[in-house]
Scaffold this motif. Structure first.
Motif, PDB file in Angstrom:
ATOM      1  N   ARG A  44       0.842  -1.188   0.000  1.00  0.00           N
ATOM      2  CA  ARG A  44       0.000   0.000   0.000  1.00  0.00           C
ATOM      3  C   ARG A  44       0.874   1.233   0.000  1.00  0.00           C
ATOM      4  N   THR A  45       0.344   2.321  -0.528  1.00  0.00           N
ATOM      5  CA  THR A  45       1.036   3.607  -0.473  1.00  0.00           C
ATOM      6  C   THR A  45       0.292   4.504   0.507  1.00  0.00           C
ATOM      7  N   ASN A 118      -1.240  12.576  11.267  1.00  0.00           N
ATOM      8  CA  ASN A 118      -1.104  12.183   9.878  1.00  0.00           C
ATOM      9  C   ASN A 118      -2.389  11.467   9.481  1.00  0.00           C
ATOM     10  N   ASN A 119      -3.339  12.208   8.867  1.00  0.00           N
ATOM     11  CA  ASN A 119      -4.700  11.757   8.612  1.00  0.00           C
ATOM     12  C   ASN A 119      -5.487  11.739   9.923  1.00  0.00           C
ATOM     13  N   ASP A 136      -4.252   7.520   3.797  1.00  0.00           N
ATOM     14  CA  ASP A 136      -3.909   7.878   2.419  1.00  0.00           C
ATOM     15  C   ASP A 136      -4.845   8.950   1.858  1.00  0.00           C
ATOM     16  N   ARG A 137      -5.411   9.785   2.727  1.00  0.00           N
ATOM     17  CA  ARG A 137      -6.329  10.827   2.282  1.00  0.00           C
ATOM     18  C   ARG A 137      -5.618  12.119   1.879  1.00  0.00           C
ATOM     19  N   PRO A 208       1.485  13.595   0.944  1.00  0.00           N
ATOM     20  CA  PRO A 208       0.670  12.521   0.369  1.00  0.00           C
ATOM     21  C   PRO A 208       1.499  11.469  -0.364  1.00  0.00           C
ATOM     22  N   ALA A 209       1.014  10.231  -0.320  1.00  0.00           N
ATOM     23  CA  ALA A 209       1.619   9.111  -1.056  1.00  0.00           C
ATOM     24  C   ALA A 209       3.133   9.082  -0.890  1.00  0.00           C
ATOM     25  N   ALA A 210       3.581   9.195   0.342  1.00  0.00           N
ATOM     26  CA  ALA A 210       5.003   9.383   0.612  1.00  0.00           C
ATOM     27  C   ALA A 210       5.799   8.087   0.695  1.00  0.00           C
ATOM     28  N   VAL A 211       5.155   7.012   1.130  1.00  0.00           N
ATOM     29  CA  VAL A 211       5.923   5.792   1.374  1.00  0.00           C
ATOM     30  C   VAL A 211       5.070   4.562   1.077  1.00  0.00           C
ATOM     31  N   LYS A 212       5.739   3.515   0.609  1.00  0.00           N
ATOM     32  CA  LYS A 212       5.074   2.236   0.367  1.00  0.00           C
ATOM     33  C   LYS A 212       5.285   1.333   1.574  1.00  0.00           C
ATOM     34  N   VAL A 213       4.210   0.706   2.014  1.00  0.00           N
ATOM     35  CA  VAL A 213       4.327  -0.243   3.119  1.00  0.00           C
ATOM     36  C   VAL A 213       3.953  -1.634   2.620  1.00  0.00           C
ATOM     37  N   ARG A 214       4.641  -2.631   3.183  1.00  0.00           N
ATOM     38  CA  ARG A 214       4.396  -4.022   2.826  1.00  0.00           C
ATOM     39  C   ARG A 214       3.704  -4.712   4.001  1.00  0.00           C
TER      40      ARG A 214
END
Length: 251
Positions: A44-45, A118-119, A136-137, A208-214
């Motif tokens: 997810r981002t 953060n959100n 992610d808003r 926004p959309a700063a990092v990808k998480v697994r």
């Protein structure tokens, strides 16, 4: 570092990361299971947030709660320390006013607590206890508290202790992309639970959309706030009709 280098981040539940893990929909009691995200995983981002260039994942607190965070007892006994210090700290006015614009664009300066996340959180406590439905808003969540006197402080502490913070009349929340806070001198800030002293103005920004998480394939991927059902008036009527046997089946 993951955001700066475009790497996928794996969250292992522990400490401050427990808040983050909950909002990602991880099982916080399964630390070993979280390691499965290093193999096949869901990705997810999500957003990050920052204050004066300092990145935070969860929230930053200013005012009364930030003073509690800076106490020596806080790390060892967070809830007990907050309960003991809250009535006294919430009534004090010697920290100087925090000046900002509220969700309607009006200038305010009488909040004793300003929590920037953060959100937005579905908050049950001023220490950031609660969860976020989404991360992610592309927005911040801002919550402020006003105190009119000792009676208000006592009522706030009681409502917070019983999980009814939103019922306090001096509590307000809104969802901006940015927030600027002015003050006359350095401001104590608890950034993801870490005590800092920052020079004003404090400039909060969503990234926004700063990092990808697994996430492990077995993770739910949904926080308690995301799983909560918000009941509208129409929904309540429908539920009553179901109980009375008067509702029609729907596909």
């Amino acid at each position: 570092m993951a955001a700066a280098h475009g790497l996928g981040h794996v969250c292992i539940p522990s400490g401050t990361r427990n808040h983050f893990a909950l909002d990602l929909g991880l099982d916080r009691d399964d630390v070993v299971g979280a390691l499965d995200a290093y193999g096949p995983a869901l990705q997810r981002t999500i957003d990050l947030a920052e204050v004066n260039g300092r990145v935070f994942v969860n929230n930053a607190s200013l005012g009364a709660y930030a003073e509690v965070v800076q106490s020596d007892e806080y790390r060892d006994a967070k809830l007990r320390t907050w309960a003991r210090m809250a009535p006294d700290v919430l009534n004090r006015r010697d920290a100087g006013p925090l000046r900002y614009r509220d969700g309607d664009g009006n200038e305010q300066s009488d909040a004793v607590v300003v929590l920037v996340s953060n959100n937005p959180y579905r908050l049950v406590s001023l220490n950031g206890a609660g969860t976020r439905a989404r991360i992610d808003r592309g927005t911040l969540g801002v919550a402020t508290v006003r105190i009119g006197g000792a009676a208000d402080a006592a009522k706030l502490t009681t409502l917070e202790a019983t999980g009814h913070l939103a019922r306090y009349r001096g509590f307000r929340q809104w969802e901006p992309a940015a927030l600027d806070v002015e003050a006359d001198r350095a401001v104590p800030v608890g950034v993801d639970g870490e005590a800092m002293l920052l020079e004003p103005p404090l400039r909060f920004r969503s990234v926004p959309a700063a990092v990808k998480v697994r996430l492990p394939l077995h993770a739910s991927g949904r926080s308690p706030a995301a799983r909560a059902v918000s009941l509208s008036a129409e929904s309540v009527v429908r539920l009553l009709n179901i109980v009375r046997g008067r509702d029609e089946a729907v596909s």
